[in-house]
Write a protein that holds these residues in place. Structure first.
Motif, mmCIF file in Angstrom:
data_model
loop_
_atom_site.group_PDB
_atom_site.id
_atom_site.type_symbol
_atom_site.label_atom_id
_atom_site.label_comp_id
_atom_site.label_asym_id
_atom_site.label_seq_id
_atom_site.Cartn_x
_atom_site.Cartn_y
_atom_site.Cartn_z
ATOM 1 N N ASP A 110 -19.468 -3.651 32.976
ATOM 2 C CA ASP A 110 -19.648 -5.101 32.894
ATOM 3 C C ASP A 110 -20.615 -5.369 31.741
ATOM 4 O OD1 ASP A 110 -19.603 -7.786 33.506
ATOM 5 O OD2 ASP A 110 -20.674 -7.604 35.413
ATOM 6 N N LYS A 111 -20.557 -6.568 31.209
ATOM 7 C CA LYS A 111 -21.508 -6.912 30.151
ATOM 8 C C LYS A 111 -22.013 -8.325 30.354
ATOM 9 C CE LYS A 111 -20.818 -9.083 26.489
ATOM 10 N NZ LYS A 111 -20.335 -10.381 25.930
ATOM 11 N N HIS A 112 -23.154 -8.593 29.739
ATOM 12 C CA HIS A 112 -23.678 -9.958 29.784
ATOM 13 C C HIS A 112 -24.318 -10.267 28.449
ATOM 14 C CE1 HIS A 112 -25.386 -13.589 31.516
ATOM 15 N NE2 HIS A 112 -26.435 -13.328 30.757
ATOM 16 N N SER A 113 -24.028 -11.464 27.965
ATOM 17 C CA SER A 113 -24.695 -11.898 26.736
ATOM 18 C C SER A 113 -25.600 -13.060 27.111
ATOM 19 C CB SER A 113 -23.632 -12.330 25.728
ATOM 20 O OG SER A 113 -24.210 -13.230 24.806
ATOM 21 N N THR A 114 -26.792 -13.094 26.519
ATOM 22 C CA THR A 114 -27.689 -14.202 26.866
ATOM 23 C C THR A 114 -27.268 -15.488 26.141
ATOM 24 O OG1 THR A 114 -29.314 -13.542 25.208
ATOM 25 C CG2 THR A 114 -29.658 -12.723 27.442
ATOM 26 N N GLY A 115 -26.109 -15.459 25.520
ATOM 27 C CA GLY A 115 -25.505 -16.704 25.030
ATOM 28 C C GLY A 115 -25.720 -16.943 23.564
ATOM 29 N N GLY A 116 -24.689 -17.439 22.921
ATOM 30 C CA GLY A 116 -24.840 -17.716 21.503
ATOM 31 C C GLY A 116 -23.704 -18.573 21.001
ATOM 32 N N VAL A 117 -23.908 -19.141 19.827
ATOM 33 C CA VAL A 117 -22.878 -19.984 19.236
ATOM 34 C C VAL A 117 -21.880 -19.086 18.506
ATOM 35 C CG1 VAL A 117 -22.512 -21.798 17.522
ATOM 36 C CG2 VAL A 117 -24.469 -21.919 19.084
ATOM 37 N N ALA B 201 -14.120 -5.193 34.013
ATOM 38 C CA ALA B 201 -13.857 -6.260 34.987
ATOM 39 C C ALA B 201 -14.990 -7.251 34.853
ATOM 40 C CB ALA B 201 -13.826 -5.658 36.380
ATOM 41 N N LYS B 202 -14.658 -8.489 34.484
ATOM 42 C CA LYS B 202 -15.765 -9.406 34.213
ATOM 43 C C LYS B 202 -15.478 -10.817 34.687
ATOM 44 C CE LYS B 202 -18.524 -11.226 30.439
ATOM 45 N NZ LYS B 202 -19.603 -11.666 31.321
ATOM 46 N N MET B 203 -16.498 -11.382 35.315
ATOM 47 C CA MET B 203 -16.433 -12.804 35.660
ATOM 48 C C MET B 203 -17.200 -13.557 34.587
ATOM 49 S SD MET B 203 -16.888 -13.308 39.693
ATOM 50 C CE MET B 203 -15.595 -12.814 40.812
ATOM 51 N N SER B 204 -16.571 -14.572 34.036
ATOM 52 C CA SER B 204 -17.206 -15.328 32.954
ATOM 53 C C SER B 204 -17.353 -16.786 33.348
ATOM 54 C CB SER B 204 -16.353 -15.238 31.691
ATOM 55 O OG SER B 204 -16.369 -13.932 31.221
ATOM 56 N N GLY B 205 -18.028 -17.525 32.462
ATOM 57 C CA GLY B 205 -18.272 -18.932 32.777
ATOM 58 C C GLY B 205 -17.675 -19.854 31.738
#
Ligand code: URA
Length: 434
Positions: free
Chosen positions: A80-87, A107-111
């Protein structure tokens, strides 16, 4: 236990005990503790901090506040991965197929996107027919079959974070390393993958404004993950400009596809490859980074990474023809060019401003209920450090409605110039593996 004593303790800079943190999170989830008391404790934490042990206990208590997903009946290594967000951040669209083509289960749940940052789900929904919401059984079945699924969040994962995040948003208590670390990790831990890769951004528009704070945040999250037996590693990347050349849903899907075919922009390609290398190491597919990079390029060159993306689109009921022929993705009614107002080197591109400008023409939403226009957005032709002549095209605006003069002025103001060539910066500043 009296909750007011717990607030007092943190106000006095004392360390909270496990029972006190658990009492808070359970009381908050069951609505026994009123929001004004939680808000007071949040502010005390922002001002006086939490040590690593408190932060780990907080993350664990939050994780246990709701449903936890069991992926154990999927074979192989689940990453799984997570990014702290970006443009312009479309890394999940590239990384997922890339590592799945190498044999990992991504396998990833995204927003969805809110405010100036885009969301993976909105990007995927620009593919006609693409379904982001699968049942738990369909999700597990798809990951088992093709090694890849990018879906929207279902179920009641980490309700404590939903409550706390809403409170933090309106009480100026978002920016705190222990609160951000526990919020992100509680959600990653509730989702049962074997390893977690974190993409921690820093710079303008990111939660962490400098590399030192980004390192502290990454280390704290890695400690939380390790404490719960998950191999957690982090890539620290700067966000002084948008990632890649596009902002906007269909435009970003197009760029992700091009990157999977080896024709992507340098910064996006490098971030995806560096992240994928770590994932392959975490999943024990390779024994070193050189081997990983070789395997990744082989998957790109042979077309297997791109085909994996097509498999996912097909499984999730999207029209795969729009991926094989990108002109079938939603198209904006108009394309307008923005030209450089002076000659010089580009010394800054304000990502946050470009994110807001894109949102205003329909690429994102200001409020949760707003609709998104998948076709609109921005394509940049010049990035940090490039030289431009006056009148050269800096970017194209893909839009449906006429552009207002004030909007165009703000777009111009998002670019900075200087006479001398600016110092070349590394987008990836550090990789933290333990
Ligand atoms: N993202 C999260 O999920 N939580 C935070 O606190 C900040 C960013």
């Amino acid at each position: 236990m009296r909750f007011v004593d717990i607030i007092e303790k943190k106000k006095q800079k004392q360390i909270l005990r496990k029972e006190e943190i658990e009492y808070w999170i359970q009381g908050l989830t069951e609505e026994r503790i009123p929001d004004y008391q939680s808000a007071a404790l949040l502010m005390a934490i922002v001002l006086n901090g939490m040590n690593q042990e408190e932060t780990t206990i907080l993350a664990k208590s939050m994780m246990k506040s709701g449903e936890q997903i069991d992926l154990s009946n999927i074979s192989g290594m689940k990453v799984d991965k997570h990014s702290t967000g970006g443009v312009g951040d479309k890394t999940s669209l590239v990384l997922g197929p890339l590592v799945a083509a190498c044999g990992l289960k991504f396998a990833k749940m995204s927003g969805r996107g809110l405010g100036h940052t885009g969301g993976t789900l909105d990007k995927l929904e620009s593919i006609p027919g693409f379904q982001c919401f699968l049942t738990r059984e369909q999700f597990v079945e798809q990951v088992e079959k093709i090694g890849l699924a990018l879906v929207g969040q279902t179920g009641d994962l980490v309700p404590a974070d939903k409550k706390l995040y809403a409170l933090r948003d309106v009480t100026a208590t978002v920016e705190s390393i222990p609160l951000i670390a526990s919020s992100i990790m509680s959600k990653k831990l509730a989702f049962g993958s074997d390893s977690i890769l974190l993409d921690v951004k820093f710079g303008e528009g990111a939660f962490m404004k400098n590399i030192e704070d980004a390192k502290k945040l990454a280390s704290s999250m890695i400690q939380i993950g390790k404490n719960l037996g998950r191999d957690t590693r982090a890539v620290l990347s700067e966000m002084e400009q948008p990632l890649g050349n596009t902002i906007g849903n269909a435009l970003e899907v197009q760029e992700a596809v091009e990157t999977l075919q080896g024709k992507g922009p340098k910064d996006l390609t490098e971030l995806c490859l560096a992240s994928a290398e770590l994932m392959l190491l975490q999943g024990k597919i390779v024994s070193n980074k050189e081997e990983a990079r070789e395997m990744l390029w082989e998957k790109i060159r042979s077309g297997q990474a791109f085909e994996k993306f097509c498999d996912m689109v097909e499984e999730q009921k999207g029209d795969v023809r729009a991926i094989r022929d990108l002109s079938l993705l939603p198209q904006a009614k108009q394309i307008s060019e923005m030209k450089a107002e002076r000659r010089g080197y580009i010394s800054g591109i304000h990502s946050q401003k470009l994110g807001v400008l894109s949102m205003e023409i329909g690429a994102g939403r200001e409020k949760k209920e707003d609709a998104v226009n998948h076709a609109v957005g921005l394509k940049l032709y010049k990035k940090y450090g490039d030289f431009v002549e006056k009148g050269e095209v800096l970017c194209s605006v893909y839009h449906d409605s006429p552009l207002e003069t004030e909007w165009i002025t703000r777009l111009q103001e998002s670019f900075e110039y200087q006479e001398e060539k600016p110092e070349q910066k590394n987008m990836i500043e550090a990789i933290i593996e333990d």
